[in-house]
Design a protein around this motif. Structure first.
Motif, PDB file in Angstrom:
ATOM      1  N   ASN A   1      -4.569 -19.724 -15.171  1.00 53.70           N
ATOM      2  CA  ASN A   1      -5.673 -18.843 -15.213  1.00 53.70           C
ATOM      3  C   ASN A   1      -5.122 -17.810 -14.342  1.00 53.70           C
ATOM      4  N   GLN A   2      -5.609 -16.549 -14.483  1.00 52.96           N
ATOM      5  CA  GLN A   2      -5.350 -15.469 -13.510  1.00 52.96           C
ATOM      6  C   GLN A   2      -6.671 -14.774 -13.295  1.00 52.96           C
ATOM      7  N   LEU A   3      -6.665 -14.300 -12.096  1.00 48.23           N
ATOM      8  CA  LEU A   3      -7.722 -13.536 -11.353  1.00 48.23           C
ATOM      9  C   LEU A   3      -7.300 -12.093 -11.024  1.00 48.23           C
ATOM     10  N   PHE A   4      -8.128 -11.087 -11.197  1.00 48.89           N
ATOM     11  CA  PHE A   4      -7.860  -9.802 -10.748  1.00 48.89           C
ATOM     12  C   PHE A   4      -8.871  -9.627  -9.624  1.00 48.89           C
ATOM     13  N   ARG A   5      -8.339  -8.789  -8.380  1.00 47.27           N
ATOM     14  CA  ARG A   5      -9.305  -8.366  -7.445  1.00 47.27           C
ATOM     15  C   ARG A   5     -10.351  -7.561  -7.810  1.00 47.27           C
ATOM     16  N   GLY A   6     -10.184  -6.697  -8.600  1.00 49.82           N
ATOM     17  CA  GLY A   6     -10.967  -5.613  -9.008  1.00 49.82           C
ATOM     18  C   GLY A   6     -11.727  -4.955  -7.666  1.00 49.82           C
ATOM     19  N   SER A   7     -12.830  -4.757  -7.470  1.00 47.50           N
ATOM     20  CA  SER A   7     -13.205  -4.080  -6.170  1.00 47.50           C
ATOM     21  C   SER A   7     -13.846  -5.029  -5.279  1.00 47.50           C
ATOM     22  N   ARG A   8     -13.407  -6.462  -5.305  1.00 47.34           N
ATOM     23  CA  ARG A   8     -13.822  -7.307  -4.368  1.00 47.34           C
ATOM     24  C   ARG A   8     -13.208  -7.456  -3.060  1.00 47.34           C
ATOM     25  N   SER A   9     -13.903  -7.549  -2.021  1.00 45.37           N
ATOM     26  CA  SER A   9     -13.429  -7.579  -0.545  1.00 45.37           C
ATOM     27  C   SER A   9     -12.423  -8.904  -0.439  1.00 45.37           C
ATOM     28  N   ASN A  10     -11.815  -8.990   0.491  1.00 45.96           N
ATOM     29  CA  ASN A  10     -10.915 -10.069   0.671  1.00 45.96           C
ATOM     30  C   ASN A  10     -11.538 -11.429   0.766  1.00 45.96           C
ATOM     31  N   GLU A  11     -12.962 -11.098   1.590  1.00 43.41           N
ATOM     32  CA  GLU A  11     -13.721 -12.431   1.458  1.00 43.41           C
ATOM     33  C   GLU A  11     -14.246 -12.847   0.224  1.00 43.41           C
ATOM     34  N   GLU A  12     -14.583 -11.786  -0.510  1.00 42.06           N
ATOM     35  CA  GLU A  12     -15.111 -12.356  -2.034  1.00 42.06           C
ATOM     36  C   GLU A  12     -14.098 -12.764  -2.880  1.00 42.06           C
ATOM     37  N   PHE A  13     -12.748 -12.202  -2.650  1.00 42.20           N
ATOM     38  CA  PHE A  13     -11.518 -12.743  -3.518  1.00 42.20           C
ATOM     39  C   PHE A  13     -11.187 -14.124  -2.948  1.00 42.20           C
ATOM     40  N   TYR A  14     -11.580 -14.359  -1.675  1.00 43.89           N
ATOM     41  CA  TYR A  14     -11.033 -15.653  -1.197  1.00 43.89           C
ATOM     42  C   TYR A  14     -12.012 -16.726  -1.948  1.00 43.89           C
ATOM     43  N   GLU A  15     -13.215 -16.452  -2.038  1.00 40.31           N
ATOM     44  CA  GLU A  15     -14.164 -17.502  -2.619  1.00 40.31           C
ATOM     45  C   GLU A  15     -13.839 -17.634  -4.163  1.00 40.31           C
TER      46      GLU A  15
ATOM     47  N   GLU B   1       0.838  -1.245   0.174  1.00 35.29           N
ATOM     48  CA  GLU B   1      -0.120  -0.107   0.026  1.00 35.29           C
ATOM     49  C   GLU B   1       0.839   1.317   0.159  1.00 35.29           C
ATOM     50  N   ALA B   2       1.985   1.178   0.661  1.00 34.74           N
ATOM     51  CA  ALA B   2       2.989   2.110   0.398  1.00 34.74           C
ATOM     52  C   ALA B   2       3.580   2.232  -0.916  1.00 34.74           C
ATOM     53  N   GLY B   3       3.448   1.377  -1.761  1.00 33.00           N
ATOM     54  CA  GLY B   3       3.955   1.641  -3.215  1.00 33.00           C
ATOM     55  C   GLY B   3       4.839   0.416  -3.685  1.00 33.00           C
ATOM     56  N   GLN B   4       5.396  -0.580  -2.525  1.00 33.91           N
ATOM     57  CA  GLN B   4       6.375  -1.588  -2.965  1.00 33.91           C
ATOM     58  C   GLN B   4       5.543  -2.501  -3.862  1.00 33.91           C
ATOM     59  N   THR B   5       6.043  -3.085  -5.060  1.00 34.66           N
ATOM     60  CA  THR B   5       5.666  -4.136  -5.786  1.00 34.66           C
ATOM     61  C   THR B   5       6.009  -5.353  -5.145  1.00 34.66           C
ATOM     62  N   VAL B   6       4.955  -6.497  -4.897  1.00 39.08           N
ATOM     63  CA  VAL B   6       5.403  -7.547  -4.254  1.00 39.08           C
ATOM     64  C   VAL B   6       4.784  -8.807  -5.055  1.00 39.08           C
ATOM     65  N   ILE B   7       5.785  -9.861  -5.359  1.00 39.16           N
ATOM     66  CA  ILE B   7       5.346 -11.037  -5.792  1.00 39.16           C
ATOM     67  C   ILE B   7       5.482 -12.132  -4.751  1.00 39.16           C
ATOM     68  N   MET B   8       4.407 -12.875  -4.791  1.00 43.13           N
ATOM     69  CA  MET B   8       4.449 -13.696  -3.323  1.00 43.13           C
ATOM     70  C   MET B   8       3.791 -15.223  -3.982  1.00 43.13           C
ATOM     71  N   VAL B   9       4.749 -16.155  -3.799  1.00 43.84           N
ATOM     72  CA  VAL B   9       4.370 -17.736  -4.041  1.00 43.84           C
ATOM     73  C   VAL B   9       3.574 -18.133  -2.722  1.00 43.84           C
ATOM     74  N   THR B  10       2.378 -18.625  -2.836  1.00 44.07           N
ATOM     75  CA  THR B  10       1.835 -19.162  -1.594  1.00 44.07           C
ATOM     76  C   THR B  10       0.720 -20.247  -1.920  1.00 44.07           C
ATOM     77  N   HIS B  11       0.508 -21.214  -1.124  1.00 47.68           N
ATOM     78  CA  HIS B  11      -0.497 -22.176  -0.914  1.00 47.68           C
ATOM     79  C   HIS B  11      -1.590 -21.962  -0.335  1.00 47.68           C
ATOM     80  N   SER B  12      -1.523 -20.618   0.514  1.00 51.03           N
ATOM     81  CA  SER B  12      -2.465 -20.412   1.233  1.00 51.03           C
ATOM     82  C   SER B  12      -3.474 -19.579   0.575  1.00 51.03           C
ATOM     83  N   ILE B  13      -4.872 -19.746   0.604  1.00 49.49           N
ATOM     84  CA  ILE B  13      -5.912 -18.925  -0.184  1.00 49.49           C
ATOM     85  C   ILE B  13      -5.959 -17.693   0.722  1.00 49.49           C
ATOM     86  N   VAL B  14      -5.857 -17.718   2.048  1.00 50.21           N
ATOM     87  CA  VAL B  14      -5.906 -16.545   2.781  1.00 50.21           C
ATOM     88  C   VAL B  14      -5.048 -15.385   2.415  1.00 50.21           C
ATOM     89  N   ALA B  15      -3.717 -16.007   2.249  1.00 49.56           N
ATOM     90  CA  ALA B  15      -2.692 -15.151   1.965  1.00 49.56           C
ATOM     91  C   ALA B  15      -2.895 -14.644   0.324  1.00 49.56           C
TER      92      ALA B  15
END
Ligand SMILES: Nc1ncnc2c1ncn2[C@@H]1O[C@H](COP(=O)(O)OP(=O)(O)O)[C@@H](O)[C@H]1O
Ligand SMILES: [Mg+2]
Length: 254
Positions: free
Chosen positions: A224-238, A193-207
């Motif tokens: 496939n790839q997904l963009f969050r758009g205006s979804r909340s964390n919970e919607e993106f999780y689903e 959120e402070a501007g840092q570009t981050v790429i994270m490998v993860t098994h965790s859906i929460v992450a």
């Protein structure tokens, strides 16, 4: 201009001792813009670490080109590549990789000790990054005296002290309990959120649901790839969870 561009990347592992080759990455192309937070998901063995290591310049693609701020890193000589990495890439490992004989502060300052940055400036930068990550009060402790979540935040601080163009994390919460994971994820989210570009490998859906984009890798290609758009964390999780189900169902049909 994209911060990172991968053009038709493949990585074939071959062995000197046998004719067996493994095509870990088949033909992957994508762009990442400055300030993105991208998660990479996929089953074990799908090629995630191979991909991250090539972006980190720890490994070279067999074919294709990787550009960071339009600089073709495939053309950087072996002798210059570690300098490029030290100055541009922050990397966080699942198991922290801190040195037990150094204090928290010394671990964080280590990437700058061999650079031309002077001691005063190093100290100012390490205090600042420790403050950002909420670990300033731990600075005189040794890694074995603090929790896993705190150790991972020290590792993030060590990666951030060089002001990296890209912060890469391979399963950063893989060794942590859920409370520590959530602290580490909030740290990564805050840096992004402070501007840092981050790429994270993860098994965790929460992450992954903290990211703004998720790339799904299967057998060395982007499934496939997904963009969050205006979804909340919970919607993106689903949505991420449903995509993983589809990806794994196809597995069962084969
Ligand atoms: N150094 C290596 N030599 C040979 N094969 C490798 C090497 N590293 C990874 N592989 C193989 O490449 C594939 C992808 O591995 P990896 O990128 O580690 O996957 P992931 O991180 O998604 O679990 C796997 O089949 C793995 O066995
Ligand atoms: Mg891996």
């Amino acid at each position: 201009m994209s911060l990172l561009t991968l053009k038709n990347i493949s990585r074939i592992y071959s062995s000197k001792f046998s004719s067996i080759t493994v095509e870990a990455i088949k033909s992957i192309s994508f762009d990442i813009e400055r300030g993105e937070f991208v998660a990479i998901m996929g089953e074990s063995g799908s090629g995630k670490s191979t991909l991250l290591n090539m972006i980190a310049t720890l490994d070279r693609p067999t074919t294709g080109e990787i550009l960071i701020t339009n600089k073709n890193i495939s053309n950087i000589s072996d002798s210059s590549i570690s300098k490029f990495r030290r100055e541009n890439i922050g990397y966080i490992f699942q198991d922290f990789n801190l040195l037990d004989t150094l204090t928290v502060e010394e671990n964080i300052e280590l990437p700058l000790v061999l650079s031309d940055v002077n001691i005063k400036e190093i100290s100012i930068r390490s205090k600042k990054v420790m403050k950002t990550l909420g670990i300033l009060e731990l600075r005189e402790k040794y890694p074995y005296q603090i929790s896993g979540g705190e150790q991972q935040r020290v590792a993030i601080a060590r990666a951030m002290i060089i002001n990296p163009k890209i912060l890469l994390a391979d399963e950063p919460t893989g060794a942590l309990d859920s409370k520590s994971s959530s602290m580490v994820l909030n740290s990564l989210k805050g840096l992004n959120e402070a501007g840092q570009t981050v790429i994270m490998v993860t098994h965790s859906i929460v992450a992954a649901s903290k990211a703004n984009r998720v790339l799904f890798i299967k057998d060395g290609i982007i499934f496939n790839q997904l963009f969050r758009g205006s979804r909340s964390n919970e919607e993106f999780y689903e949505l991420i969870s449903d995509t993983l189900t589809v990806m794994n169902e196809k597995e069962e049909l084969i």
